[in-house]
Scaffold this active site. Sequence first.
Site, PDB file in Angstrom:
ATOM      1  N   LYS A 135      -7.567  -1.645   0.006  1.00 31.34           N
ATOM      2  CA  LYS A 135      -8.251  -0.476  -0.603  1.00 31.34           C
ATOM      3  C   LYS A 135      -9.242  -1.043  -1.779  1.00 31.34           C
ATOM      4  O   LYS A 135      -8.771  -1.981  -2.300  1.00 31.34           O
ATOM      5  CB  LYS A 135      -7.179   0.452  -1.412  1.00 31.34           C
ATOM      6  CG  LYS A 135      -6.200   1.245  -0.674  1.00 31.34           C
ATOM      7  CD  LYS A 135      -5.375   1.891  -1.442  1.00 31.34           C
ATOM      8  CE  LYS A 135      -3.869   2.257  -0.634  1.00 31.34           C
ATOM      9  NZ  LYS A 135      -3.079   0.916  -0.656  1.00 31.34           N
ATOM     10  N   TYR A 188      -3.719  -3.822  -6.674  1.00 31.74           N
ATOM     11  CA  TYR A 188      -2.438  -4.410  -6.723  1.00 31.74           C
ATOM     12  C   TYR A 188      -2.123  -5.607  -7.332  1.00 31.74           C
ATOM     13  O   TYR A 188      -1.196  -6.071  -7.531  1.00 31.74           O
ATOM     14  CB  TYR A 188      -1.513  -4.240  -5.497  1.00 31.74           C
ATOM     15  CG  TYR A 188      -1.513  -2.751  -4.891  1.00 31.74           C
ATOM     16  CD1 TYR A 188      -2.158  -1.489  -5.605  1.00 31.74           C
ATOM     17  CD2 TYR A 188      -0.985  -2.473  -3.720  1.00 31.74           C
ATOM     18  CE1 TYR A 188      -1.652  -0.236  -5.076  1.00 31.74           C
ATOM     19  CE2 TYR A 188      -0.941  -1.191  -2.924  1.00 31.74           C
ATOM     20  CZ  TYR A 188      -1.390  -0.145  -3.692  1.00 31.74           C
ATOM     21  OH  TYR A 188      -1.372   1.063  -3.247  1.00 31.74           O
ATOM     22  N   HIS A 204     -10.013   3.706  -3.013  1.00 26.36           N
ATOM     23  CA  HIS A 204      -8.805   3.989  -3.590  1.00 26.36           C
ATOM     24  C   HIS A 204      -8.543   5.449  -4.184  1.00 26.36           C
ATOM     25  O   HIS A 204      -7.601   5.932  -4.353  1.00 26.36           O
ATOM     26  CB  HIS A 204      -8.334   3.008  -4.527  1.00 26.36           C
ATOM     27  CG  HIS A 204      -6.987   2.616  -4.793  1.00 26.36           C
ATOM     28  ND1 HIS A 204      -6.269   1.490  -5.036  1.00 26.36           N
ATOM     29  CD2 HIS A 204      -5.848   3.457  -4.830  1.00 26.36           C
ATOM     30  CE1 HIS A 204      -4.980   1.680  -5.104  1.00 26.36           C
ATOM     31  NE2 HIS A 204      -4.707   2.721  -4.974  1.00 26.36           N
ATOM     32  N   GLY A 235     -10.493   6.074  17.889  1.00 31.03           N
ATOM     33  CA  GLY A 235      -9.601   5.269  18.930  1.00 31.03           C
ATOM     34  C   GLY A 235      -8.843   4.205  18.814  1.00 31.03           C
ATOM     35  O   GLY A 235      -8.313   3.554  19.860  1.00 31.03           O
ATOM     36  N   ALA A 245       2.401   3.845  13.382  1.00 33.12           N
ATOM     37  CA  ALA A 245       2.821   5.077  12.348  1.00 33.12           C
ATOM     38  C   ALA A 245       3.403   4.690  11.122  1.00 33.12           C
ATOM     39  O   ALA A 245       3.126   5.284   9.953  1.00 33.12           O
ATOM     40  CB  ALA A 245       3.457   6.161  13.186  1.00 33.12           C
ATOM     41  N   LEU A 246       4.322   3.645  11.074  1.00 30.96           N
ATOM     42  CA  LEU A 246       5.296   3.649   9.927  1.00 30.96           C
ATOM     43  C   LEU A 246       4.743   2.131   9.576  1.00 30.96           C
ATOM     44  O   LEU A 246       4.804   1.085  10.193  1.00 30.96           O
ATOM     45  CB  LEU A 246       6.656   3.449  10.373  1.00 30.96           C
ATOM     46  CG  LEU A 246       7.658   3.080   9.212  1.00 30.96           C
ATOM     47  CD1 LEU A 246       7.552   4.051   7.987  1.00 30.96           C
ATOM     48  CD2 LEU A 246       9.069   3.174   9.657  1.00 30.96           C
ATOM     49  N   ASP A 295       0.349  -2.207   4.126  1.00 33.57           N
ATOM     50  CA  ASP A 295      -0.694  -1.713   3.152  1.00 33.57           C
ATOM     51  C   ASP A 295      -0.918  -2.356   1.849  1.00 33.57           C
ATOM     52  O   ASP A 295       0.400  -2.246   1.154  1.00 33.57           O
ATOM     53  CB  ASP A 295      -0.445  -0.068   2.908  1.00 33.57           C
ATOM     54  CG  ASP A 295      -1.279   0.452   1.976  1.00 33.57           C
ATOM     55  OD1 ASP A 295      -2.301   0.749   2.130  1.00 33.57           O
ATOM     56  OD2 ASP A 295      -0.503   0.585   0.990  1.00 33.57           O
TER      57      ASP A 295
END
Length: 293
Positions: free
Chosen positions: A74, A49, A107, A10, A15-16, A44
């Site tokens: 991640k 990284y 990851h 929920g 989306a982008l 993200d």
Amino acid sequence: MHPTVTLDNGVVMPALGFGVFQTPPKVTAQAVETALQAGYRLVDTAASYGNERGVGDAIRGSGIPREELFVETKVWINDYGYDETLHAFDKSTRKLGIEHIDLFILHQPLPTAFDRTVGAYRALEQLLGDGRVRAIGVSNFMPDHLAALLERAEVIPAVNQVEVHPYFTQPAVQAANAEHGILTQAWSPIGGITAYRGDQTRSTFTDPGIVGIAEQHGKTAAQVMLRWHLQQGRSAIPKSVRPERIVENFDVFDFELTHEELAAIDALDTGVRGGPDPAAVTLATFSRVIPED
């Protein structure tokens, strides 16, 4: 309104989003700041990284209320295991400067040490139950990895982030995700990884089919590819450090591809992976110690 996706629990997610894979730590904050100014609300990143701190700096400097932002990060394979992953959460939130993470994912599947993977996922389930994360998921899980995890998991992953672009569409992975109500989130969604891995003679950015569709809509090839993802129900997280590209990649909400155009892009799939094969990712070959600070 910019499009959103509703995860299986929920939670509503943009989306982008904006990705920072391979973005140097010193320029991450500026890139994310530019993205937030352009309208992105999903960012993200990942422990591996090395730029979570830059993402956090940009979030704090943006002036945007935290509840309007969706932060995804991640856990790297070195921090797999139940206790280790709980500690990985602490490391990531400390670097990001936030108390909760909106989407926390594993990851890699780490198939050569899958018990550790399961232990890590159980930690994600605990964090979800405690309300410290809003959703949990995985990345680079192939159908066999996903099936093995689901045999032992209590919570179905909300997201599986995998390499998807016109030259590598992974239909079997997308089908497995859909079967379980898992959102497919595309990394390298415009095929940037093909520029330095895989077939050096082809580029999604100059592909005649994609360029031709772009010309029909007065858009760029990158914009067409991102629109392709969104119309097919995927989340996409393009990355760039160039301000004009960051803005361009978010300008994809004012046109629509036809069914024929979507099918033409689907037909470009080569079956050739650009990133590492998840089955080949082991602690021996991809070890990276994630620092405390």
